[in-house]
Motif scaffolding. Sequence first.
Motif, mmCIF file in Angstrom:
data_model
loop_
_atom_site.group_PDB
_atom_site.id
_atom_site.type_symbol
_atom_site.label_atom_id
_atom_site.label_comp_id
_atom_site.label_asym_id
_atom_site.label_seq_id
_atom_site.Cartn_x
_atom_site.Cartn_y
_atom_site.Cartn_z
ATOM 1 N N VAL A 177 81.718 18.842 34.493
ATOM 2 C CA VAL A 177 80.671 18.302 33.581
ATOM 3 C C VAL A 177 79.511 17.931 34.006
ATOM 4 N N ILE A 178 78.267 18.650 33.458
ATOM 5 C CA ILE A 178 77.034 18.506 33.982
ATOM 6 C C ILE A 178 76.538 17.048 33.874
ATOM 7 N N THR A 179 77.189 16.425 32.850
ATOM 8 C CA THR A 179 76.343 15.122 32.629
ATOM 9 C C THR A 179 77.121 14.074 33.318
ATOM 10 N N ILE A 232 72.791 16.690 35.165
ATOM 11 C CA ILE A 232 71.735 17.648 35.902
ATOM 12 C C ILE A 232 71.252 18.408 34.631
ATOM 13 N N ALA A 233 70.366 19.504 35.077
ATOM 14 C CA ALA A 233 70.064 20.526 33.928
ATOM 15 C C ALA A 233 71.103 21.488 33.560
ATOM 16 N N MET A 234 71.069 21.689 32.340
ATOM 17 C CA MET A 234 72.275 22.875 31.897
ATOM 18 C C MET A 234 72.304 23.939 32.866
ATOM 19 N N ASP A 235 71.235 24.688 33.167
ATOM 20 C CA ASP A 235 71.227 25.860 33.814
ATOM 21 C C ASP A 235 71.457 25.753 35.419
ATOM 22 N N PHE A 264 80.794 24.958 24.462
ATOM 23 C CA PHE A 264 81.072 26.263 24.481
ATOM 24 C C PHE A 264 79.826 27.197 25.197
ATOM 25 N N SER A 265 79.239 26.277 26.243
ATOM 26 C CA SER A 265 78.198 26.999 27.277
ATOM 27 C C SER A 265 78.773 28.190 27.918
ATOM 28 N N ASP A 266 78.016 29.185 28.261
ATOM 29 C CA ASP A 266 78.369 30.177 29.137
ATOM 30 C C ASP A 266 79.508 29.788 30.340
ATOM 31 N N ASN A 267 79.241 28.989 31.057
ATOM 32 C CA ASN A 267 80.098 28.387 32.159
ATOM 33 C C ASN A 267 81.198 27.748 31.792
ATOM 34 N N ALA A 268 81.486 27.178 30.221
ATOM 35 C CA ALA A 268 82.613 26.561 29.690
ATOM 36 C C ALA A 268 83.584 27.756 29.320
ATOM 37 N N ILE A 269 82.888 28.823 28.740
ATOM 38 C CA ILE A 269 83.581 29.914 28.281
ATOM 39 C C ILE A 269 84.272 30.790 29.163
ATOM 40 N N GLN A 270 83.482 30.825 30.569
ATOM 41 C CA GLN A 270 84.122 31.381 31.585
ATOM 42 C C GLN A 270 85.289 30.850 32.272
#
Length: 405
Positions: A177-179, A232-235, A264-270
């Motif tokens: 989790v990035i937050t 931290i930043a999303m990317d 459903f960010s790219d990393n979450a989908i992965q």
Amino acid sequence: MRVLLIDDESMYYKMMVKDLEKSGYQLEYARTGNEGLAAVTSKSPEVVIVDLQLPDMTGFEIIERLRATADFGHIPILVITGRHEIDNKLKAFSLGADDYLVKPFNLEELIARLGNLARRGNAIKYVRKLEADQDKKTTLISVHSLRGGVGCSTLAVNLGLALNQLWSRRTLIIDPVITAGQVAMMLNTSPRVTLESYANLPIADLDSNVADDLAILHKSGIYYAAASKLPIAMDTYSNEFWSKLLEKFIGQNEFIVADAPHDFSDNAIQLLNASTHILLLMAPELSSLRAASNALNIYDKLGFPETKVKIVLNMISNHSGIKQAQLEKALGFPISFTLPYDPEEVIRAINFGEPFILSNPELPISVKIEDMAYALSDKTYTNLPPAIPSATWKRVTNRLAAKKK
């Protein structure tokens, strides 16, 4: 060479043991099916001799369970029985038995057949070991929700601990989790390294040593990979970073539980795509129902099979919420697991960093999560008892046995 006899008539053990020892065999003995299955894992016999009529299960069931288990599916099985019916013989062979003898039998013939079976079993064992090394299975479970506050981190931590306590296999909890994730806090630890520490590492340098460093050993015996201590930043984590890191983690652990991001960010989908099971967590209220419905819709669009998704209903309030049947009707999807309301212990566990699955395994919510861990485990584990059964395994299997009565 070790042979296991599973037969409730002890006279056959007494009749066989001396002659088999003279021929170079060590004969182990079990009187019931359950004792026999436990002896398979603890004694690792080269051949199993099983009677069809046992007090707690049939020999057919033992054949089925052994053949469905990767670690022991190669073991040759010789059926002995006092029954002459051809149907029993055909059924035994169709389930995977290798040979068949009708009581009473000649000991010289038995020893000759054991020799053939042992040679065949050793050859199959060698081949299967090569196949297993090339196709190692890891159970990856992602706890997911599009709405925070429904207990995802609590479930992820306690489920990971339950799996580790159940099977005594290397288990990792991932907190991507990035937050700023919650896993380290719930384990009452201050990690020396987090996922962010390696986020800028060149992908070519992301190897097993990096994965080893990120997997921190907790005093309970579980490993965890901690999220950044601050948002931290999303990317920050590239798709390549996640793909390579997941690959390394999967290669190192038998079980992985991920406290997945609420999106459903790219990393979450992965992460969800790589998962063996997705636990969609929801509460019995309208906003959570809407979030769960949206998640199911997106899972479908992503092509996730329905069998991969398990809905978990967390009773986060003692006030009357939407009934389970109404939730299932609205979602068009069954609820697989329900967690009981227990705010006092859950809050205490969070505040003190002492997961309730460890401090109080008899709690109703602990019982549910232990049973969930067992239900989500691969049949490689559930078909046969472990060589050294843990206290958690004994609790779960005792509850299962009680339900069957």
